[in-house]
Design a protein around this motif. Sequence first.
Motif, PDB file in Angstrom:
ATOM      1  N   PHE A   1      -4.880  -5.745  -2.098  1.00  0.00           N
ATOM      2  CA  PHE A   1      -4.710  -5.332  -0.445  1.00  0.00           C
ATOM      3  C   PHE A   1      -3.341  -4.233  -0.402  1.00  0.00           C
ATOM      4  CE2 PHE A   1      -7.730  -8.697   0.425  1.00  0.00           C
ATOM      5  CZ  PHE A   1      -8.690  -7.951   1.315  1.00  0.00           C
ATOM      6  N   TYR A   2      -2.428  -4.687  -0.903  1.00  0.00           N
ATOM      7  CA  TYR A   2      -0.986  -4.047  -0.905  1.00  0.00           C
ATOM      8  C   TYR A   2      -1.453  -2.597  -1.862  1.00  0.00           C
ATOM      9  CZ  TYR A   2       3.764  -3.060  -0.820  1.00  0.00           C
ATOM     10  OH  TYR A   2       5.192  -2.410  -0.747  1.00  0.00           O
TER      11      TYR A   2
ATOM     12  N   SER B   1      -1.270  -6.503   4.558  1.00  0.00           N
ATOM     13  CA  SER B   1      -1.695  -7.309   3.435  1.00  0.00           C
ATOM     14  C   SER B   1      -1.716  -8.780   3.454  1.00  0.00           C
ATOM     15  CB  SER B   1      -1.075  -6.679   1.934  1.00  0.00           C
ATOM     16  OG  SER B   1      -0.704  -5.522   1.970  1.00  0.00           O
TER      17      SER B   1
ATOM     18  N   SER C   1      -8.192  -1.559   5.473  1.00  0.00           N
ATOM     19  CA  SER C   1      -8.177  -2.669   4.851  1.00  0.00           C
ATOM     20  C   SER C   1      -8.999  -3.848   5.686  1.00  0.00           C
ATOM     21  CB  SER C   1      -6.624  -2.972   4.427  1.00  0.00           C
ATOM     22  OG  SER C   1      -5.927  -2.092   3.763  1.00  0.00           O
TER      23      SER C   1
END
Length: 472
Positions: free
Chosen positions: A224-225, A256, A429
């Motif tokens: 996610f980062y 994140s 995200s």
Amino acid sequence: MADELTDPLLSISEAPTDVLPACPTSPTVAILGSGDFSRSLAVRLIACGVRVVVGSRCVNRIQSGLFPDSVELMSQEGAVTQDVYVVFMALFPEHYPSLLGLQSALAGKVLVDVSNATEMNIHGLSNAERLAELFPDSLVVKGFNTVSAWELQTGAHDGSIQVLICSDSTEGKRKVLQLARQMGFHPVDMGGLSAARDIEVAPLRLFPSWSGPILVTFLLFLFFYGYGFLREILLTFLAQGHNAFYRLALDLVNESLSAVALVTLALVYLPGLFAAWLQLWRGTKYRRFPAWLDHWLLRRKQLGLLSFLCAALHGVYSLCLPLRRVTLYRFINAAYRQVKAGIEEPWDEQGVWHSDLYLSCGVLGLGVLSLLAITSLPSVGNTLNWREFTFVQSGLGYAALTLSIMHMLFFSWDFAFHVEAYPFYMPPSYVLAVALPCTVLVCRCFLLLPCISIRLARIRRGWESKRNCPVL
């Protein structure tokens, strides 16, 4: 009436006679060695009312006050010639051969090997097995190696600490088990002396049940980062020249963490759904799950605690957002635009509902998740019966998952339906983060349907389909 009250409930002939013998009222325990472990062990034994004698190769080198005053210091030979209940070998295994001259004095005595292995892969015999070969006439017991010197001094009534014990001698094992209980520990019988290999390497293992969950959580955070960095910072900078690298330190980490907390919480309940659907498909509960599913089911507690950690960090990071200098600049710019536009009292009804709803769901979700984390502690979970524990971990667990999903959906509001939310054809995200939790929640709702839940309850109570248990 008074005479009846003084009569015993059981007569002497009716009293049970199979009670296990207890330790002597004031047993004597010998400790060979004068190091840190020997000193801590002596302190614990003295606190539990045990007479302690310490045998050392050089008594004169022991500093005054190192051991309690009630401990008797003497030579190794003098210590083992005492009428002792148990002898603790509190020295390194390479020094065991130096005690061969005491074989006759140690014959028939219980020797407790407290040593640990020096490497994970033990080739050949364990330390306890080598000690048994050196002293064949003694009763060798493996134990107390999983207890540190610090734990020995934390108090005399800490029954939550386990002491792993194994021996080929029933009498020796019985004595050590009783002594461990008298010291306030919880002894666990691991069987014969061949189990000493596993016991000796137990202190060398570094979080054996946490390695998999930590790796999964770390990989999710990296994904996610990295995805957020690519979508919101790097590609935007390359395509438009907009510099947003300042978001790497706080914004991107916060986003994140929220996604990882939600996905990890979904991973806690996903294996249970797999197990339920597998039982429905097989029509029986008496067939083992695949090895990967068994391993996953055993790691749900660790995944849940890591989810709580990420959620708590997300909450702390969110509280820090108004403290940033960039937030101050945004407030000043917004106030300047408001004055320039001539707006005296702005009010955004939709924005107020948006912020209040996602904040409320987030706080409630974190609160329920905190309750799950607290009840996962052995000291708390042991006070709950099975129904209470299931209600908290399953019922409230799905409530926490639902609130967390609502928190994410209210945060995104209707932005996911706008074209500008997909720059470079990449979804936000949070869209990726809610996919798996929503799937888990939908599958759980299907299991609540009467036509499915009744059949699953019958299977878990022992019912089997005809193909698994044909009627003869």
